[in-house]
Scaffold this motif. Sequence first.
Motif, PDB file in Angstrom:
ATOM      1  N   UNK A   1       0.862  -1.181   0.000  1.00 36.62           N
ATOM      2  CA  UNK A   1       0.000   0.000   0.000  1.00 36.62           C
ATOM      3  C   UNK A   1       0.901   1.236   0.000  1.00 36.62           C
ATOM      4  N   UNK A   2       0.291   2.412  -0.019  1.00 38.60           N
ATOM      5  CA  UNK A   2       1.059   3.658   0.008  1.00 38.60           C
ATOM      6  C   UNK A   2       0.771   4.427   1.286  1.00 38.60           C
ATOM      7  N   UNK A   3       1.831   5.013   1.871  1.00 36.31           N
ATOM      8  CA  UNK A   3       1.612   5.874   3.029  1.00 36.31           C
ATOM      9  C   UNK A   3       1.291   7.286   2.545  1.00 36.31           C
ATOM     10  N   UNK A   4       1.140   8.206   3.458  1.00 38.58           N
ATOM     11  CA  UNK A   4       0.731   9.574   3.108  1.00 38.58           C
ATOM     12  C   UNK A   4       1.779  10.341   2.315  1.00 38.58           C
ATOM     13  N   UNK A   5       3.000   9.817   2.250  1.00 38.51           N
ATOM     14  CA  UNK A   5       4.062  10.449   1.460  1.00 38.51           C
ATOM     15  C   UNK A   5       4.364   9.665   0.192  1.00 38.51           C
ATOM     16  N   UNK A   6       3.445   8.783  -0.198  1.00 38.60           N
ATOM     17  CA  UNK A   6       3.528   7.970  -1.413  1.00 38.60           C
ATOM     18  C   UNK A   6       4.631   6.922  -1.377  1.00 38.60           C
ATOM     19  N   UNK A   7       5.086   6.559  -0.178  1.00 33.41           N
ATOM     20  CA  UNK A   7       6.061   5.483  -0.025  1.00 33.41           C
ATOM     21  C   UNK A   7       5.328   4.154   0.065  1.00 33.41           C
ATOM     22  N   UNK A   8       5.880   3.131  -0.585  1.00 33.54           N
ATOM     23  CA  UNK A   8       5.298   1.796  -0.482  1.00 33.54           C
ATOM     24  C   UNK A   8       5.510   1.248   0.922  1.00 33.54           C
ATOM     25  N   UNK A   9       4.480   0.648   1.459  1.00 39.36           N
ATOM     26  CA  UNK A   9       4.546   0.009   2.769  1.00 39.36           C
ATOM     27  C   UNK A   9       3.957  -1.386   2.659  1.00 39.36           C
ATOM     28  N   UNK A  10       4.519  -2.294   3.458  1.00 43.58           N
ATOM     29  CA  UNK A  10       4.057  -3.680   3.514  1.00 43.58           C
ATOM     30  C   UNK A  10       3.727  -4.024   4.960  1.00 43.58           C
TER      31      UNK A  10
ATOM     32  N   UNK B   1      -3.453  -0.506  -6.428  1.00 40.74           N
ATOM     33  CA  UNK B   1      -3.686  -1.821  -7.035  1.00 40.74           C
ATOM     34  C   UNK B   1      -4.518  -2.775  -6.182  1.00 40.74           C
ATOM     35  N   UNK B   2      -5.116  -2.261  -5.111  1.00 37.49           N
ATOM     36  CA  UNK B   2      -5.992  -3.067  -4.256  1.00 37.49           C
ATOM     37  C   UNK B   2      -5.300  -4.321  -3.716  1.00 37.49           C
ATOM     38  N   UNK B   3      -4.003  -4.228  -3.483  1.00 35.64           N
ATOM     39  CA  UNK B   3      -3.211  -5.357  -2.986  1.00 35.64           C
ATOM     40  C   UNK B   3      -3.740  -5.863  -1.649  1.00 35.64           C
ATOM     41  N   UNK B   4      -3.967  -4.957  -0.708  1.00 35.83           N
ATOM     42  CA  UNK B   4      -4.504  -5.337   0.592  1.00 35.83           C
ATOM     43  C   UNK B   4      -5.912  -5.907   0.443  1.00 35.83           C
ATOM     44  N   UNK B   5      -6.760  -5.202  -0.272  1.00 35.14           N
ATOM     45  CA  UNK B   5      -8.152  -5.619  -0.431  1.00 35.14           C
ATOM     46  C   UNK B   5      -8.301  -7.020  -0.999  1.00 35.14           C
ATOM     47  N   UNK B   6      -7.505  -7.342  -2.006  1.00 29.14           N
ATOM     48  CA  UNK B   6      -7.578  -8.682  -2.586  1.00 29.14           C
ATOM     49  C   UNK B   6      -6.991  -9.728  -1.644  1.00 29.14           C
ATOM     50  N   UNK B   7      -5.885  -9.399  -0.962  1.00 34.14           N
ATOM     51  CA  UNK B   7      -5.247 -10.362  -0.057  1.00 34.14           C
ATOM     52  C   UNK B   7      -6.132 -10.707   1.135  1.00 34.14           C
TER      53      UNK B   7
END
Length: 165
Positions: free
Chosen positions: A29-38, A109-115
């Motif tokens: 997902x993305x944080x508030x600064x547009x960094x990818x987070x897992x 990309x709805x990565x969290x939502x699909x997972x």
Amino acid sequence: MAKITFGGNPVTLEGKELTVGDKAPSFTVLDNDLNEKKLEDYSGVRIISSVPSLDTGVCDAQTRRFNEEVGKINGASVLTISVDLPFAQKRWCGAAGLEHAITLSDHRDLSFGHAYGLVMKELRLLARAVFVVDSSNQIVYAEYVSEVTNHPNYDAALQAAKEAK
């Protein structure tokens, strides 16, 4: 899959429904600064709070409640995830006085939502749900709220977080 309604109308959830005992799947997902987070970027006990949009009353209340209560749970954090744009999430946090809240955007990309089986196909929003993940990435609490406009069971989720290791 969980039977979910939005405003009384059935919606189709995409992804796999998770239950207590499952290993919490990773996501990007993305944080508030547009960094990818897992998921792995956060440790300890995590309350994962899925909301359709921070700009609604129930989502606002849910995010505030979990962020106010998590301070009473040693080593726990709250990850609030929606498909709101990171800019809107950042604005909401500032307006709500919750600058330290962790809000994450699944809009790309709805990565969290699909997972986690939370994408409402008809609306391209996340269903309301709460997961508690322990420090070994095992799900110790899972709630798919049956009517998206309703509140989750705060007390049960918080109790599970207090008991998790």
